[in-house]
Design an enzyme around this catalytic site. Structure first.
Site, PDB file in Angstrom:
ATOM      1  N   ASP A  30       1.330  -1.383  -0.232  1.00  0.00           N
ATOM      2  CA  ASP A  30      -0.183  -0.055  -0.252  1.00  0.00           C
ATOM      3  C   ASP A  30       1.273   1.485  -0.220  1.00  0.00           C
ATOM      4  O   ASP A  30       1.591   1.171   0.998  1.00  0.00           O
ATOM      5  CB  ASP A  30      -0.541  -0.307   1.682  1.00  0.00           C
ATOM      6  CG  ASP A  30      -2.452   1.127   1.005  1.00  0.00           C
ATOM      7  OD1 ASP A  30      -1.798   2.614   0.651  1.00  0.00           O
ATOM      8  OD2 ASP A  30      -3.411   0.267   1.491  1.00  0.00           O
ATOM      9  N   SER A 113      -7.649   4.816  -1.347  1.00  0.00           N
ATOM     10  CA  SER A 113      -7.197   2.888  -1.204  1.00  0.00           C
ATOM     11  C   SER A 113      -8.491   1.916  -1.209  1.00  0.00           C
ATOM     12  O   SER A 113      -8.392   1.536  -1.696  1.00  0.00           O
ATOM     13  CB  SER A 113      -6.389   2.218  -0.187  1.00  0.00           C
ATOM     14  OG  SER A 113      -5.286   3.262   0.589  1.00  0.00           O
ATOM     15  N   HIS A 175      -9.304  -2.360   7.701  1.00  0.00           N
ATOM     16  CA  HIS A 175      -9.280  -0.933   6.599  1.00  0.00           C
ATOM     17  C   HIS A 175      -9.725  -1.196   5.202  1.00  0.00           C
ATOM     18  O   HIS A 175      -9.807  -2.707   4.752  1.00  0.00           O
ATOM     19  CB  HIS A 175      -7.932  -0.779   7.023  1.00  0.00           C
ATOM     20  CG  HIS A 175      -7.726   0.259   6.678  1.00  0.00           C
ATOM     21  ND1 HIS A 175      -6.492   1.551   5.574  1.00  0.00           N
ATOM     22  CD2 HIS A 175      -7.319   1.658   8.312  1.00  0.00           C
ATOM     23  CE1 HIS A 175      -6.593   2.119   6.470  1.00  0.00           C
ATOM     24  NE2 HIS A 175      -7.404   2.720   7.880  1.00  0.00           N
ATOM     25  N   THR A 177      -7.603  -1.588   1.948  1.00  0.00           N
ATOM     26  CA  THR A 177      -7.808  -2.324   0.983  1.00  0.00           C
ATOM     27  C   THR A 177      -7.793  -4.351   1.673  1.00  0.00           C
ATOM     28  O   THR A 177      -8.076  -4.796   0.781  1.00  0.00           O
ATOM     29  CB  THR A 177      -6.005  -2.694   0.950  1.00  0.00           C
ATOM     30  OG1 THR A 177      -5.690  -1.032   1.258  1.00  0.00           O
ATOM     31  CG2 THR A 177      -5.134  -3.397  -0.167  1.00  0.00           C
ATOM     32  N   GLU A 345      -1.068  -7.149   1.973  1.00  0.00           N
ATOM     33  CA  GLU A 345      -1.186  -6.321   2.347  1.00  0.00           C
ATOM     34  C   GLU A 345       0.199  -5.887   3.130  1.00  0.00           C
ATOM     35  O   GLU A 345       0.322  -5.899   4.413  1.00  0.00           O
ATOM     36  CB  GLU A 345      -2.475  -5.074   2.489  1.00  0.00           C
ATOM     37  CG  GLU A 345      -1.852  -3.813   2.220  1.00  0.00           C
ATOM     38  CD  GLU A 345      -3.167  -3.041   3.058  1.00  0.00           C
ATOM     39  OE1 GLU A 345      -3.244  -1.820   2.292  1.00  0.00           O
ATOM     40  OE2 GLU A 345      -4.228  -3.801   3.967  1.00  0.00           O
ATOM     41  N   ASP A 350       2.075   2.519   3.262  1.00  0.00           N
ATOM     42  CA  ASP A 350       1.005   3.998   2.870  1.00  0.00           C
ATOM     43  C   ASP A 350       1.247   4.689   4.482  1.00  0.00           C
ATOM     44  O   ASP A 350       1.594   5.670   4.190  1.00  0.00           O
ATOM     45  CB  ASP A 350      -0.022   3.391   2.828  1.00  0.00           C
ATOM     46  CG  ASP A 350      -1.146   4.405   2.448  1.00  0.00           C
ATOM     47  OD1 ASP A 350      -1.237   4.892   1.946  1.00  0.00           O
ATOM     48  OD2 ASP A 350      -1.608   4.667   3.462  1.00  0.00           O
ATOM     49  N   HIS A 354       2.328   8.345   4.682  1.00  0.00           N
ATOM     50  CA  HIS A 354       1.734   9.801   4.841  1.00  0.00           C
ATOM     51  C   HIS A 354       2.695  10.255   6.358  1.00  0.00           C
ATOM     52  O   HIS A 354       2.645  11.934   6.151  1.00  0.00           O
ATOM     53  CB  HIS A 354       0.248   8.568   5.183  1.00  0.00           C
ATOM     54  CG  HIS A 354      -0.422   8.841   4.523  1.00  0.00           C
ATOM     55  ND1 HIS A 354      -1.643   9.704   3.628  1.00  0.00           N
ATOM     56  CD2 HIS A 354      -0.375   8.333   4.267  1.00  0.00           C
ATOM     57  CE1 HIS A 354      -1.828   9.517   2.784  1.00  0.00           C
ATOM     58  NE2 HIS A 354      -2.118   8.682   2.810  1.00  0.00           N
ATOM     59  N   ASP A 398      -1.120  -0.074  -4.915  1.00  0.00           N
ATOM     60  CA  ASP A 398      -2.714   0.053  -4.334  1.00  0.00           C
ATOM     61  C   ASP A 398      -2.331   1.435  -5.116  1.00  0.00           C
ATOM     62  O   ASP A 398      -3.429   2.033  -6.342  1.00  0.00           O
ATOM     63  CB  ASP A 398      -3.711   0.693  -3.921  1.00  0.00           C
ATOM     64  CG  ASP A 398      -3.307   1.110  -2.288  1.00  0.00           C
ATOM     65  OD1 ASP A 398      -1.609   0.953  -2.747  1.00  0.00           O
ATOM     66  OD2 ASP A 398      -3.865   0.519  -1.614  1.00  0.00           O
ATOM     67  N   HIS A 399      -1.251   2.410  -4.659  1.00  0.00           N
ATOM     68  CA  HIS A 399      -0.750   4.280  -4.829  1.00  0.00           C
ATOM     69  C   HIS A 399       0.162   3.896  -5.445  1.00  0.00           C
ATOM     70  O   HIS A 399       0.377   3.120  -3.664  1.00  0.00           O
ATOM     71  CB  HIS A 399      -2.312   5.090  -4.685  1.00  0.00           C
ATOM     72  CG  HIS A 399      -2.530   4.537  -3.968  1.00  0.00           C
ATOM     73  ND1 HIS A 399      -1.499   5.141  -2.216  1.00  0.00           N
ATOM     74  CD2 HIS A 399      -3.565   4.328  -2.539  1.00  0.00           C
ATOM     75  CE1 HIS A 399      -2.099   4.946  -1.474  1.00  0.00           C
ATOM     76  NE2 HIS A 399      -2.658   4.151  -1.489  1.00  0.00           N
TER      77      HIS A 399
END
Length: 480
Positions: A30, A113, A175, A177, A345, A350, A354, A398-399
């Site tokens: 992620d 996500s 969460h 995902t 995952e 991620d 962040h 996912d990004h």
């Protein structure tokens, strides 16, 4: 005999075989962009990471359908849901590495996500914050339950084939995902509804964080059922979170509940036994930690001078790694004679991105890459029935998160020279960058970038997994 003659002989006397995937393993980093993997390789100072050892490499777009970005605070929380987002390679690059430094353009149109996970899970674009929602021009009310049409996911198709299924994550099990592969709801923060759907689904394995009785350091706390009960709209009452938790502890849907690190390790050790008895066929593994396995920890180990280093701050000792969860999950799922689908995952890559925290990002992506190695080792194990002719392994993001820029250093210098955002001013959000694909096995060749600019879309991941399960692919004869 020349090599050309050998090839001709193989073509003449060996008919191509169609192989279907008995095992499909999707690993999602992620927030993991191309430069995240590059940073991992440089930090470890190795020729290639475990994920990069997979045979095929490609890259993909991650954009979603249009949305207001308001987060579902009131009323209908998207606009123009019938219109797709976009990615312009002239502005963002035809490959993830073409334009350096990574341009500001990729700050536009980034997915979340939920939408990205849904695209991977069902093969269709949806809008921000929504899980597997079929879009319509006027949108759907965010606060009305069960008024929406939904797409089936790869889990639904796998279960229809009789395969076992599972989801594993390093962040809360409900969460966005992991939820995207089973849950269907307008809003990703309907954690109570998502938890209910997951718990009462046919998933054979659910593993992650989100323990109501432990904090981010793995210490006991007053109960907090946020990831079990919070909802927007009339789904189930928020106070039902404790009831759901008790159902899980008491073996809802036949899943054996495990929470202690030693239990995860016992499942993962490969001896085919659990506490000296038969392996459970179904498991709910809830690590004794609140939000992340390790990324959110803040432990005073008496020596703050090395906290900036990977592993410089003490890890939570009572929590399993994602690698251990991965091994445990494979041991449980491999018991199904019809095969399995699992999504694993590395969710806290991620979270660390962040925060623009390179140290924690590297810790998380190291654990994720070890999980990839665990999967590769499992496929290569001759004792469990898996091989590269009946298994598909795909590693994707996912990004991208944080707008990480390329670095030209190695080792600890990667941490010291970290650069997030344009001009290194720090970006703390998702971007619309191309992200990498690593794959091997049945139908994996379809995911390779055959030339610079051969960009896939995230919806294509679902299509390849579906093809591998339902119809299979020809095994190539000619050198690739």
């Amino acid at each position: 005999m020349t090599n050309r003659e050998r090839i001709a002989e193989r073509v003449a006397f060996h008919k191509p075989e169609i192989n279907k995937a008995k095992y499909v393993i999707l690993l999602i980093g992620d927030g993991m962009g191309y430069w995240h993997v590059d940073a991992l390789r440089r930090y470890l100072n190795v020729a290639r990471t475990n994920m990069e050892s997979l045979r095929y490499f490609g890259y993909m777009t991650t954009f979603m359908r249009n949305s207001t970005g308001e987060g579902g605070l009131s009323g209908e929380y998207w606009d123009a849901p019938s219109e797709l987002g976009s990615y312009d390679p002239n502005l963002g690059g035809y490959t993830p590495w073409q334009i350096q430094p990574v341009p500001a353009y990729v700050d536009e149109g980034a997915t979340d996500s939920a939408a990205a996970g849904s695209a991977l899970a069902n093969g269709h674009k949806t809008v921000k914050y929504a899980l597997n929602v079929v879009p319509k021009p006027e949108g759907y009310p965010a606060d009305e339950a069960f008024t929406v049409k939904y797409y089936p996911t790869i889990v639904d198709f796998a279960e229809a084939k009789g395969m076992a299924t599972g989801v594993v994550t390093s962040v809360p099990f409900s969460h966005a995902t992991p939820a995207a592969f089973i849950a269907k709801t307008q809003y990703r923060k309907n954690y109570g509804e998502i938890a209910r759907q997951m718990i009462f689904s046919n998933l054979d394995v659910i593993m992650g964080a989100g323990h109501p009785y432990y904090d981010d350091n793995g210490k006991p706390r007053e109960a907090n059922f946020y990831y079990w009960s919070t909802n927007k709209g009339p789904y189930i009452n928020d106070e039902d979170g404790e009831t759901l938790y008790e159902k899980v502890v008491n073996g809802a849907r036949g899943r054996v509940f495990v929470e202690e690190k030693s239990d995860f390790e016992d499942l993962a050790d490969g001896d085919g036994l659990f506490h000296g008895g038969p392996m459970p066929k179904r498991v709910f593994g809830l690590a004794q930690v609140a939000n992340t396995l390790q990324a959110n920890r803040n432990i005073d180990d008496g020596d703050p001078s090395d906290d900036w280093k990977v592993g410089g701050q003490a890890f939570i000792s009572k929590v399993p790694s994602l690698e251990t969860m991965t091994k445990a999950t494979l041991e449980v799922l491999e018991q199904d004679e019809d095969g399995f689908f699992v999504m694993i995952e590395g969710g806290a890559i991620d979270w660390a991105s962040h925060a623009n925290n390179m140290t924690r990002m590297l810790e998380e992506i190291i654990d994720f890459d070890k999980s990839v190695k665990a999967v590769i080792d499992w496929v290569n194990d001759p004792t469990n029935g898996s091989n590269w002719n009946n298994t598909l392994v795909v590693v994707v993001a996912d990004h991208e998160t944080g707008h990480l820029q390329p670095l030209n250093v190695t080792g600890d210098e990667v941490i010291k020279e970290q650069c997030w955002g344009v001009n290194c001013e720090g970006w703390h959000h998702h971007t619309n960058s191309l992200v990498p694909i690593y794959a091997q096995g049945v139908c994996a060749r379809a995911l390779a970038a055959k030339y610079d600019g051969d960009i896939k879309d995230n919806t294509y991941i679902f299509k390849v997994m579906y093809q591998a399960i339902q119809r299979g692919c020809y095994t190539p004869i000619l050198p690739e």
